[in-house]
Motif scaffolding. Structure first.
Motif, mmCIF file in Angstrom:
data_model
loop_
_atom_site.group_PDB
_atom_site.id
_atom_site.type_symbol
_atom_site.label_atom_id
_atom_site.label_comp_id
_atom_site.label_asym_id
_atom_site.label_seq_id
_atom_site.Cartn_x
_atom_site.Cartn_y
_atom_site.Cartn_z
ATOM 1 N N GLU B 65 21.168 -46.826 63.459
ATOM 2 C CA GLU B 65 22.314 -45.900 63.545
ATOM 3 C C GLU B 65 23.018 -45.804 62.187
ATOM 4 O O GLU B 65 23.762 -46.711 61.793
ATOM 5 C CB GLU B 65 23.292 -46.354 64.645
ATOM 6 C CG GLU B 65 24.324 -45.317 65.058
ATOM 7 C CD GLU B 65 23.705 -44.093 65.752
ATOM 8 O OE1 GLU B 65 22.847 -44.255 66.635
ATOM 9 O OE2 GLU B 65 24.064 -42.966 65.360
ATOM 10 N N SER B 67 25.689 -44.529 60.643
ATOM 11 C CA SER B 67 27.085 -44.871 60.331
ATOM 12 C C SER B 67 27.399 -46.331 60.627
ATOM 13 O O SER B 67 28.235 -46.943 59.955
ATOM 14 C CB SER B 67 28.040 -43.979 61.112
ATOM 15 O OG SER B 67 27.763 -42.628 60.830
ATOM 16 N N ALA B 68 26.717 -46.907 61.628
ATOM 17 C CA ALA B 68 26.892 -48.332 61.920
ATOM 18 C C ALA B 68 26.348 -49.164 60.758
ATOM 19 O O ALA B 68 26.961 -50.156 60.348
ATOM 20 C CB ALA B 68 26.180 -48.700 63.225
ATOM 21 N N ASP B 71 28.859 -48.898 57.855
ATOM 22 C CA ASP B 71 30.019 -49.766 58.077
ATOM 23 C C ASP B 71 29.642 -51.240 57.932
ATOM 24 O O ASP B 71 30.411 -52.034 57.386
ATOM 25 C CB ASP B 71 30.635 -49.504 59.466
ATOM 26 C CG ASP B 71 31.773 -48.483 59.408
ATOM 27 O OD1 ASP B 71 32.402 -48.347 58.334
ATOM 28 O OD2 ASP B 71 32.037 -47.816 60.422
ATOM 29 N N PHE B 98 33.779 -38.664 57.563
ATOM 30 C CA PHE B 98 32.795 -39.709 57.860
ATOM 31 C C PHE B 98 32.272 -39.539 59.286
ATOM 32 O O PHE B 98 31.071 -39.601 59.541
ATOM 33 C CB PHE B 98 33.439 -41.099 57.673
ATOM 34 C CG PHE B 98 32.523 -42.263 57.978
ATOM 35 C CD1 PHE B 98 31.358 -42.449 57.248
ATOM 36 C CD2 PHE B 98 32.831 -43.164 58.985
ATOM 37 C CE1 PHE B 98 30.506 -43.526 57.528
ATOM 38 C CE2 PHE B 98 31.993 -44.242 59.270
ATOM 39 C CZ PHE B 98 30.829 -44.429 58.538
ATOM 40 N N GLN B 102 28.281 -37.118 61.126
ATOM 41 C CA GLN B 102 27.241 -37.568 62.051
ATOM 42 C C GLN B 102 27.453 -37.087 63.480
ATOM 43 O O GLN B 102 26.500 -36.901 64.225
ATOM 44 C CB GLN B 102 27.169 -39.107 62.072
ATOM 45 C CG GLN B 102 26.331 -39.743 60.995
ATOM 46 C CD GLN B 102 24.919 -39.215 60.893
ATOM 47 O OE1 GLN B 102 24.679 -38.187 60.257
ATOM 48 N NE2 GLN B 102 23.961 -39.896 61.475
#
Lengths: 226, 226
Positions: B65, B67-68, B71, B98, B102
């Protein structure tokens, strides 16, 4: 004062739930969908930078995009259970599900929904053909991806009550919308741990309070029920 | 040691760019798409919890994933320019873009892509009919939403060089993939500020370094060029 511009039967229910869970002061403004098109009313579209729900305002600020709104509210009202901090045991699972909810599961559910709407609105003579084409597309693309996510969700929830761990977090809150779409169409029957999670969700005081303020009999728009 | 499992012509390019911008140590493993199906190879699908790119591993942890992953990497290597902190002037614009990248822009671009693939793979006799149906669906759903996002992007970039403000952030990095898809199909011609942003992106040292390590002539898979 934070204002939640709440469109009925929309992704904005999650913001309502988050605010109830936080127990903070906010103003709730209700907006009703057009009875024919089922779209948001014009005053809502004008308000929202994207023309879509949810939207909040806070003084001069007007903010759209579910996860951005959730992060903004948790910036203003920090809460380490709802958004596990860097270095906490819950952090990585939180990040995965918080992002996967909106960036993977929701788009896949939406794509199947658009396929279904295209079919419904097409002339009757074309529907069997479209059904065949979209079944193939769904079998080749969205369905296996949704299944992978649900299998991982069910496995994760076999060892803990909530997606990030022992406590309700914003990951659960953001997941409720796509999960409810799947649930209401009977697509979660083979996932006992996700169904048990739903029971916990439905029993939580903040969810009940949000449902009460929402005033609807369902989070998602039930096309059949209208 | 953090390992980026890098699938060619995929959303994982952004993780490569982030790691180059951070200047941290990592291992890069290249994976090549199947020449016939253009899908990820089986060893990649087995590795990824979702069967899709990107994926990183870090010791025992395997994380999917986009964006995970971003981060997570910024948790391990904190950087206040790449991820503006709570209370900073850049924070709200950062959060919006951000997440919108997505959760809104990418799914809309993907939906148009799936419509196009369905058409291409259908029997020739059905293509004109499908073109009409999908044009209508795109005009009614994805196109106006993409336009709203691009109009907001162009307006935002008229007052600042990067999406969050004066510095490159993870919002720019995550936006590059859907923006590149739109750019390569000529859909950004009427957005001068987005095009100027592309010039800044292409000229940045970390982007150049990522392109060099990627070793391809394009970030996105150019179907026509194959």
């Amino acid at each position: 004062m934070l204002v939640l511009h709440h469109l009925e039967y929309s992704q904005s229910f999650r913001i309502l739930w988050l605010l109830e869970e936080l127990g903070v002061e906010y103003e709730l403004k209700h907006y009703v969908r057009d009875t024919k098109t089922l779209l948001a009313p014009d005053e809502y579209k004008k308000l929202s930078p994207l023309g879509s729900a949810p939207v909040i305002s806070d003084g001069e600020l007007v903010l759209a995009e579910s996860s951005a709104i959730i992060d903004y509210i948790l910036d203003v009202h920090p809460n380490e259970q709802l958004r596990p901090i860097v270095g906490s045991r819950e952090r990585v699972d939180y990040l995965f599900w918080f992002h996967a909810a909106q960036a993977s599961l929701m788009p896949l559910v939406l794509m199947d929904g658009v396929f279904s709407i295209i079919q419904t609105r097409a002339p009757a003579i074309l529907r069997p053909l479209l059904r065949t084409i979209f079944s193939k597309a769904s079998d080749g693309f969205s369905k296996p991806r949704i299944t992978k996510l649900l299998q991982k969700a069910d496995a994760d929830l076999s060892t803990k009550p909530w997606f990030a761990g022992e406590h309700l977090s914003a990951a659960d809150i953001v997941l409720i919308y796509p999960m409810e779409v799947l649930h209401s169409s009977g697509r979660l029957d083979s996932y006992p741990n996700i169904k048990a999670w739903f029971t916990r969700v439905y029993e939580s005081a903040s969810f009940k309070a949000a449902r009460e303020k929402d005033g609807k009999n369902s989070i998602v728009l039930n096309m059949k029920g209208r």
